[in-house]
Design an enzyme around this catalytic site. Structure first.
Site, PDB file in Angstrom:
ATOM      1  N   LYS A  13      -8.195   7.193   3.519  1.00 48.21           N
ATOM      2  CA  LYS A  13      -8.853   5.858   3.333  1.00 48.21           C
ATOM      3  C   LYS A  13      -8.908   5.172   4.603  1.00 48.21           C
ATOM      4  CE  LYS A  13      -8.321   4.960  -0.653  1.00 48.21           C
ATOM      5  NZ  LYS A  13      -7.078   5.686  -0.960  1.00 48.21           N
ATOM      6  N   ARG A  88     -11.142   0.700  -8.497  1.00 44.67           N
ATOM      7  CA  ARG A  88      -9.645   1.916  -9.000  1.00 44.67           C
ATOM      8  C   ARG A  88      -9.728   2.339 -10.276  1.00 44.67           C
ATOM      9  NH1 ARG A  88      -6.296   1.635  -4.301  1.00 44.67           N
ATOM     10  NH2 ARG A  88      -4.564   3.444  -4.786  1.00 44.67           N
ATOM     11  N   ARG A 127       4.828  10.527   4.931  1.00 40.12           N
ATOM     12  CA  ARG A 127       4.936   9.489   5.054  1.00 40.12           C
ATOM     13  C   ARG A 127       5.881   8.600   4.981  1.00 40.12           C
ATOM     14  NH1 ARG A 127      -1.305   6.326   2.972  1.00 40.12           N
ATOM     15  NH2 ARG A 127       0.357   6.008   0.941  1.00 40.12           N
ATOM     16  N   ARG A 133       7.168   3.923   2.827  1.00 43.13           N
ATOM     17  CA  ARG A 133       6.489   2.213   1.786  1.00 43.13           C
ATOM     18  C   ARG A 133       7.657   2.684   0.473  1.00 43.13           C
ATOM     19  NH1 ARG A 133       0.162   2.970   1.669  1.00 43.13           N
ATOM     20  NH2 ARG A 133       0.726   2.386  -0.537  1.00 43.13           N
ATOM     21  N   ARG A 144       1.537   8.174  -8.742  1.00 42.55           N
ATOM     22  CA  ARG A 144      -0.127   7.547  -8.381  1.00 42.55           C
ATOM     23  C   ARG A 144      -0.695   8.452  -8.486  1.00 42.55           C
ATOM     24  NH1 ARG A 144       2.784   6.305  -2.960  1.00 42.55           N
ATOM     25  NH2 ARG A 144       0.145   5.598  -2.699  1.00 42.55           N
TER      26      ARG A 144
HETATM   27  P1  ADP Z   1      -3.015   4.516  -1.740  1.00 44.14           P
HETATM   28  O1  ADP Z   1      -4.597   4.825  -1.857  1.00 44.14           O
HETATM   29  O2  ADP Z   1      -2.110   5.177  -0.628  1.00 44.14           O
HETATM   30  O3  ADP Z   1      -1.734   4.517  -3.158  1.00 44.14           O
HETATM   31  P2  ADP Z   1      -3.199   1.233  -1.648  1.00 44.14           P
HETATM   32  O4  ADP Z   1      -2.699   0.722  -0.261  1.00 44.14           O
HETATM   33  O5  ADP Z   1      -4.971   1.327  -1.510  1.00 44.14           O
HETATM   34  O6  ADP Z   1      -2.003   2.857  -1.678  1.00 44.14           O
HETATM   35  O7  ADP Z   1      -2.768   1.082  -2.865  1.00 44.14           O
HETATM   36  C1  ADP Z   1      -1.205   0.342  -3.907  1.00 44.14           C
HETATM   37  C2  ADP Z   1      -0.459   0.027  -5.075  1.00 44.14           C
HETATM   38  O8  ADP Z   1      -1.036  -0.653  -4.723  1.00 44.14           O
HETATM   39  C3  ADP Z   1      -1.676   0.594  -5.783  1.00 44.14           C
HETATM   40  O9  ADP Z   1      -0.341   2.400  -5.601  1.00 44.14           O
HETATM   41  C4  ADP Z   1      -1.345  -0.064  -6.891  1.00 44.14           C
HETATM   42  O10 ADP Z   1      -0.047  -0.496  -7.444  1.00 44.14           O
HETATM   43  C5  ADP Z   1      -2.890  -1.322  -6.221  1.00 44.14           C
HETATM   44  N1  ADP Z   1      -3.818  -1.216  -5.807  1.00 44.14           N
HETATM   45  C6  ADP Z   1      -3.857  -1.732  -4.994  1.00 44.14           C
HETATM   46  N2  ADP Z   1      -5.468  -2.295  -4.838  1.00 44.14           N
HETATM   47  C7  ADP Z   1      -5.518  -1.698  -6.586  1.00 44.14           C
HETATM   48  C8  ADP Z   1      -6.512  -1.477  -7.220  1.00 44.14           C
HETATM   49  N3  ADP Z   1      -7.697  -1.759  -6.784  1.00 44.14           N
HETATM   50  N4  ADP Z   1      -6.630  -2.132  -8.583  1.00 44.14           N
HETATM   51  C9  ADP Z   1      -5.407  -2.139  -8.879  1.00 44.14           C
HETATM   52  N5  ADP Z   1      -3.943  -1.655  -8.257  1.00 44.14           N
HETATM   53  C10 ADP Z   1      -4.883  -1.349  -6.591  1.00 44.14           C
END
Ligand code: ADP
Length: 195
Positions: A13, A88, A127, A133, A144
Site C-alpha cells: 500500500k 482501519r 522488512r 521497524r 498485526r
Molecule cells: P502496516 O500497513 O504495515 O501494518 P502502517 O504503517 O499502516 O503499517 O501502521 C503501523 C501501525 O500504526 C499499525 O499497526 C497501528 O498500530 C498504527 N496505525 C496506523 N494507522 C492506524 C489507524 N488508521 N488506526 C489505528 N491504528 C493505526
C-alpha cells in the site's frame, strides 16, 4: 480524486500510494508514517501511540479520526488525497464518510490490494531485517495480521456495498501493479464516480 488503499500489512500500500500520489499530484497520507514520526519526535501523539504500535494493536479510533480530520482539511488536500492506513476499522470508515459529507466530492475509489498470506509473512520478515521497524518483529507480525483480519478486512465489504471497491492483484512488479491501479481508476472515472 479521493482514494483509499486497503490491504494487509506488507501488501505494498505504502509504495503504491506514494507512486500514485506523484502521478495524480495529490498527497499520499500514511497514518503509519505520521504516527512513526510522532513517536520519533516524542510528541504527545507519539507518546500515546508508541506502546500500542509496538504491540501490533490499533491506536484508538478517536485519536485516528481527529488526526485524519485535521490532515484532510489542510490546503494541500483540497484537490484530493490518497489514504494509506486509514480507515482501519468500520468506525473509522463511518467517521470518514461523515467528515466528507457535504464537503466536496465523495470517494473516487477504494483500492484493495490482495497478496497471499504466505507472501505477506515473508515480506514482513524481510522488512524486519532490512529496515528494523519495531513493529516488524516476528512476534508482532502475527498479531498485526490477526488484527487486520478481524478489524480491517470487513471494510472490503463495507466499500463493496457502496460500489467503490476495486480489487487489485498485489503480486508482480511494482510497475505492473501501478498499471492495474491506473486501469481500475479509469473504470471508476468512466462510471462517473469521481472528481
Ligand atoms: P502496516 O500497513 O504495515 O501494518 P502502517 O504503517 O499502516 O503499517 O501502521 C503501523 C501501525 O500504526 C499499525 O499497526 C497501528 O498500530 C498504527 N496505525 C496506523 N494507522 C492506524 C489507524 N488508521 N488506526 C489505528 N491504528 C493505526
Amino acid at each position: 480524486m479521493r482514494i483509499i488503499f486497503l490491504g494487509p500489512p506488507g501488501s505494498g500500500k505504502g509504495t503504491q500510494a506514494k507512486l500514485l500520489s506523484e502521478r495524480l499530484g495529490v498527497p499520499a497520507i500514511s497514518t503509519g508514517e505520521i504516527l512513526r514520526s510522532a513517536v520519533r519526535a516524542g510528541s504527545p501523539l507519539g507518546l500515546q501511540a508508541k506502546a500500542t504500535m509496538e504491540a501490533g494493536e490499533l491506536v484508538s479510533d478517536d485519536l485516528m479520526i481527529a488526526l485524519i480530520r485535521d490532515r484532510i482539511a489542510s490546503p494541500d488536500a483540497s484537490r484530493g488525497f490518497i489514504l494509506d492506513g486509514f480507515p482501519r476499522t468500520v468506525e473509522q470508515a463511518a467517521a470518514l464518510e461523515k467528515l466528507m459529507a457535504g464537503n466536496g466530492p465523495g470517494l473516487s475509489a477504494v483500492l484493495n490490494l490482495s497478496v497471499p498470506e504466505a507472501v505477506i509473512v515473508d515480506r514482513l520478515h524481510g522488512r524486519s531485517r532490512d529496515e528494523g521497524r519495531s513493529d516488524d518483529r516476528p512476534e508482532t507480525i502475527l498479531e498485526r495480521l490477526r488484527v487486520y483480519h478481524q478489524k480491517t478486512e470487513p471494510l472490503a465489504d463495507f466499500y463493496r456495498g457502496r460500489r467503490l471497491l476495486a480489487d487489485i492483484n498485489g503480486m508482480g512488479d511494482v510497475s505492473e501493479i501501478s498499471d492495474r491501479i491506473d486501469q481500475a481508476l479509469a473504470v471508476a472515472v468512466s462510471s462517473g464516480r469521481t472528481a
